[in-house]
Motif scaffolding. Structure first.
Motif, short mmCIF file in Angstrom:
data_model
loop_
_atom_site.label_atom_id
_atom_site.label_comp_id
_atom_site.label_asym_id
_atom_site.label_seq_id
_atom_site.Cartn_x
_atom_site.Cartn_y
_atom_site.Cartn_z
N ALA A 113 -3.04 1.64 5.97
CA ALA A 113 -2.89 2.83 5.13
C ALA A 113 -1.41 3.02 4.78
O ALA A 113 -1.06 3.35 3.65
N ARG A 114 -0.55 2.77 5.81
CA ARG A 114 0.89 2.88 5.58
C ARG A 114 1.35 1.87 4.52
O ARG A 114 2.06 2.20 3.58
N ASP A 115 0.83 0.61 4.70
CA ASP A 115 1.19 -0.44 3.74
C ASP A 115 0.72 -0.07 2.34
O ASP A 115 1.41 -0.29 1.36
N HIS A 116 -0.50 0.50 2.33
CA HIS A 116 -1.12 0.88 1.08
C HIS A 116 -0.26 1.93 0.38
O HIS A 116 0.03 1.84 -0.81
N LEU A 117 0.14 2.92 1.19
CA LEU A 117 0.95 4.01 0.67
C LEU A 117 2.28 3.45 0.14
O LEU A 117 2.76 3.82 -0.93
N ARG A 118 2.83 2.54 0.93
CA ARG A 118 4.11 1.92 0.55
C ARG A 118 3.93 1.15 -0.76
O ARG A 118 4.76 1.23 -1.64
N GLU A 119 2.77 0.43 -0.86
CA GLU A 119 2.48 -0.32 -2.09
C GLU A 119 2.40 0.62 -3.29
O GLU A 119 2.94 0.33 -4.35
N ILE A 120 1.70 1.75 -3.05
CA ILE A 120 1.54 2.72 -4.14
C ILE A 120 2.92 3.23 -4.54
O ILE A 120 3.27 3.28 -5.72
N LEU A 121 3.71 3.60 -3.51
CA LEU A 121 5.04 4.14 -3.80
C LEU A 121 5.90 3.10 -4.52
O LEU A 121 6.64 3.42 -5.42
N ASP A 122 5.74 1.83 -4.08
CA ASP A 122 6.53 0.77 -4.70
C ASP A 122 6.09 0.50 -6.13
O ASP A 122 6.84 -0.06 -6.92
N ALA A 123 4.82 0.84 -6.43
CA ALA A 123 4.31 0.59 -7.78
C ALA A 123 4.77 1.68 -8.76
O ALA A 123 4.67 1.51 -9.97
N LEU A 124 5.26 2.79 -8.22
CA LEU A 124 5.68 3.88 -9.10
C LEU A 124 6.89 3.49 -9.92
O LEU A 124 7.75 2.75 -9.45
N GLN A 125 6.95 4.02 -11.12
CA GLN A 125 8.09 3.74 -11.99
C GLN A 125 9.30 4.59 -11.57
O GLN A 125 10.44 4.22 -11.81
N SER A 126 9.00 5.75 -10.97
CA SER A 126 10.10 6.64 -10.58
C SER A 126 10.60 6.29 -9.19
O SER A 126 9.84 5.83 -8.35
N GLY A 127 11.88 6.56 -8.98
CA GLY A 127 12.45 6.36 -7.65
C GLY A 127 12.00 7.50 -6.74
O GLY A 127 11.94 8.65 -7.17
N VAL A 128 11.61 7.13 -5.50
CA VAL A 128 11.20 8.15 -4.53
C VAL A 128 11.93 7.90 -3.23
O VAL A 128 11.98 6.76 -2.76
N MET A 129 12.53 8.95 -2.66
CA MET A 129 13.15 8.79 -1.35
C MET A 129 12.72 9.94 -0.46
O MET A 129 12.38 11.02 -0.93
N LEU A 130 12.74 9.63 0.83
CA LEU A 130 12.38 10.62 1.84
C LEU A 130 13.65 10.87 2.64
O LEU A 130 14.25 9.95 3.18
N MET A 131 14.06 12.14 2.69
CA MET A 131 15.32 12.45 3.35
C MET A 131 15.10 13.43 4.48
O MET A 131 14.33 14.38 4.35
N SER A 132 15.76 13.17 5.61
CA SER A 132 15.60 14.05 6.77
C SER A 132 16.63 15.17 6.69
O SER A 132 17.80 14.95 6.33
N GLU A 133 16.20 16.38 7.04
CA GLU A 133 17.10 17.53 6.96
C GLU A 133 18.19 17.43 8.02
O GLU A 133 19.33 17.84 7.82
#
Ligand code: ADP
Length: 648
Positions: free
Chosen positions: A288-308
């Motif tokens: 599921a993680r890989d899948h999510l990563r694949e989906i995120l990697d397929a996006l045209q927009s840049g996405v980042m996760l930042m810790s507060e």
């Protein structure tokens, strides 16, 4: 003289016959396998046969006349003496022939050994003699001891070992069986084993017995019930033994309790199953993680996760990595703000820590459509649009923000393009418009112009307005193509007549150029939209004229081959450099580099779009600069060609 005991004994027992009784008796005594010894009242040995010699390792000569006690262990002599005296007096003995009793005797070499003895009392001529028949039972003792040993060994075994007669009656039962089933040896022996243990055979007792009959052994799992009602699964090994002495069939059974083992096995299976489930869950989570990563990697927009907590970027998708590093490749560490990129305002001023998208999101502010510059360490920038939102964590852990970054470069380029385009179009429109306006004004304001001058001016006005019209029709078609609104309605179109009509029109307007339309023997009929084919041909002819400033031949070859109608337009003009051939069909692309040649770089782009809209193709070729150019259009051939049976 004292009568010989052997003679006397024999005389009592035998009738006179051919051989005298004493002789026969002597022979028997001499060949007997048991030792025969007789003593007189003083317990001195008077008879010592050869078997006695062998048994006691002592010759008769040495034994005769000796006290019997000599052949007894010293400790037993007194008791024995008393016994014999009493026996002589009373004739009473516990050692009658029928009741053999084990005794210990002493060989001449001092070795003690077990014997079985019987004793009898003989009275001869008033004298009481005692005669004894002795048997060396050393071997039997050893045998018994071995048996005893084996039995003890069997008792030591953990397994239940027992045996039963063919009909099921138990005849042996070891300690292991007592322990496993709870029945003592005394309780078990004589019982029917199958009934006692409520044995459950996998396929019935008959199958087991027939296997034993056939193969002599059987192995398998059985279920037995113990005295306390507990069921045990046992691994049983059965062996058929033919007890020849007793003339019976016996089955030996060794049973190993598998209950505990089975429980362990079941526990193991359960734990293996649990492990497998955990493994499967982990795999599913990972996938599921890989899948999510694949989906995120397929996006045209840049996405980042930042810790507060430390404003560390925990994850950046492929588009984000490409924006920052120029490559989608995964790196061992995610990008870091400050080290790998920063955000700046459009005027180039870097954002203060509080203005940064994640900081604003953590502060509860909306971050949407924030237009910024992404700046890399090498100083290059990229216009981006940023959105930031705080993730609902559901626990008290550190907050996380998702920052999505859209690349605006193309949009910015498009804006630029639009500006350039408007400039180009207005310029292109203005030129013919100026010419028309100039021509018309002259005609209006100069009434004295002669007829030739007026005609010349009018021709210019007509030519420029036609040009304007072509320009506008091209622009209109381009907007239709770009907007996906182009309507195509195909029909069988004979190409040659259409090409001839347009070529003639252009030839009339361009006296420096010669138009030639050559058609193959087979009439080329395309399944196409005639107005779109006309548009393509006009563009090609106009270009051929435009890019042959010195005039020349413009030749059109038309043929039908392999279900395609093929149109080739060849000129003798400026040609196209090889490196530009491929790009002439791009929108607004003008490769000639001559600023005096008017154009918007739309004609070929449009022609390709129109050809493709009719399932056709268009390509360019040129032998090189100054050597002319050829444009080839192919369109699908019409299927229904009956209407055009002959070439016009
Ligand atoms: P425009 O003619 O308006 O510039 P086109 O799309 O019709 O735009 O053509 C694109 C470019 O291809 C032209 O600018 C020119 O450089 C090149 N080109 C087109 N036709 C020819 C030709 N027949 N000979 C040489 N170059 C040509």
């Amino acid at each position: 003289m004292t009568p010989k005991i052997s003679d006397t004994l024999a005389g009592n027992a035998f009738a006179a016959g051919e051989a005298s009784a004493p002789d026969l008796m002597r022979a028997i005594i001499a060949t007997a396998t048991d030792a025969i010894i007789a003593v007189d009242p003083e317990q001195r040995i008077v008879l010592f046969n050869p078997a006695a010699e062998a048994m006691f390792r002592c010759s008769a000569a040495q034994a005769l006349g000796q006290p019997l006690g000599r052949f007894l262990p010293p400790g037993l002599r007194a008791a024995h003496h008393r016994h014999v005296v009493a026996f002589a007096a009373t004739g009473d003995t516990a050692r009658a022939m029928s009741r053999l009793r084990p005794l210990v005797a002493l060989r001449a070499n001092g070795e003690e050994f077990p014997i079985e003895a019987t004793i009898s009392r003989v009275e001869i001529a008033g004298q009481i003699y005692a005669a004894s028949i002795l048997r060396d039972i050393t071997l039997r003792h050893q045998h018994d001891a071995a048996l005893q040993h084996q039995a003890e060994l069997l008792d030591l075994a953990d397994d239940a070992i027992f045996s039963w007669e063919w009909e099921g009656q138990i005849i042996y039962w070891n300690r292991g069986a007592e322990r496993l089933y709870g029945y003592t040896r005394e309780e078990a022996i004589g019982q029917n084993g199958h009934a006692l243990l409520r044995t459950r055979f996998p396929k019935g007792i008959e199958t087991v017995l027939s296997t034993l009959q056939r193969e002599g052994t059987w192995e398998g799992e059985l279920t037995h019930t113990s005295r306390d009602g507990r069921e045990s699964i046992v691994a049983a090994r059965l062996k058929r033994v033919d007890d020849a002495a007793e003339e019976r069939l016996v089955v030996l059974e060794i049973a190993r309790d598998l209950t505990a083992w089975k429980a362990v096995e079941a526990a193991e299976t359960q734990s293996r199953q649990r492990e497998a489930i955990a493994q499967a869950a982990a795999t599913a989570a990972a996938s599921a993680r890989d899948h999510l990563r694949e989906i995120l990697d397929a996006l045209q927009s840049g996405v980042m996760l930042m810790s507060e907590m430390d404003t560390r970027i925990e994850f950046a998708n492929a588009a984000m990595r490409e924006l920052i590093f120029g490559s989608r490749r995964c790196r061992s560490t995610p990008p870091a703000y400050g080290r790998d990129f920063t955000f700046a305002r459009y005027d180039g001023i870097e954002l203060s820590p509080n203005e940064r998208p994640a900081a604003r999101a953590f502060a509860g502010k909306r971050v949407e459509h924030q237009q910024l510059l992404l700046r890399r360490p090498d100083g290059t920038t990229q216009p981006v649009e940023v959105f930031a939102t705080v993730l609902a964590t559901g626990d008290a852990g550190p907050g996380r923000a998702v920052i999505s970054v859209h690349d605006l470069s193309r949009l910015v380029q498009a804006e630029q393009f639009k500006d350039d385009f408007l400039l180009l179009v207005s310029h292109e429109l203005r030129t013919p418009l100026t010419a028309i306006h100039g021509g018309a004004s002259l005609l209006l304001n100069k009434p004295h112009l002669d007829a030739d001058e007026r005609r010349e001016l009018l021709r210019d006005v007509v030519a420029e307005s036609e040009r304007l019209e072509r320009l506008l029709s091209n622009l209109l078609l381009v907007t239709e193509v770009v907007g996906g609104r182009l309507r195509v309605s195909t029909e069988p179109v004979p190409i040659a007549p259409l090409a001839r009509t347009i070529a003639k029109e252009l030839a009339d307007r361009n006296p420096n150029h010669t138009f030639l339309v050559a058609a193959g023997p087979k009439l080329a009929i395309a399944e196409a939209d005639p107005s779109l084919v006309e548009e393509i041909l006009r563009n090609l002819y106009e270009n051929a004229v435009k890019y042959s400033p010195c005039g020349g031949m413009i030749r059109t070859e038309i043929e039908e081959a392999a279900d395609r109608a093929v149109i080739r337009v060849r000129d003798e003009g400026i040609g196209i450099a090889p490196e530009h051939v491929a790009s002439v069909f791009e929108r607004f692309r003008r490769v000639g580099g001559d600023p005096h040649v008017r154009g918007m770089g739309l004609g070929l782009y449009l022609s390709r779009a129109l050809a493709e809209a009719q399932q056709g193709e268009i390509s360019a070729s040129s032998p090189g600069v100054g050597l002319g150019a050829t444009f080839t259009v192919t369109l699908p051939a019409a299927h229904d060609r009956d209407l055009f049976a002959t070439q016009p």
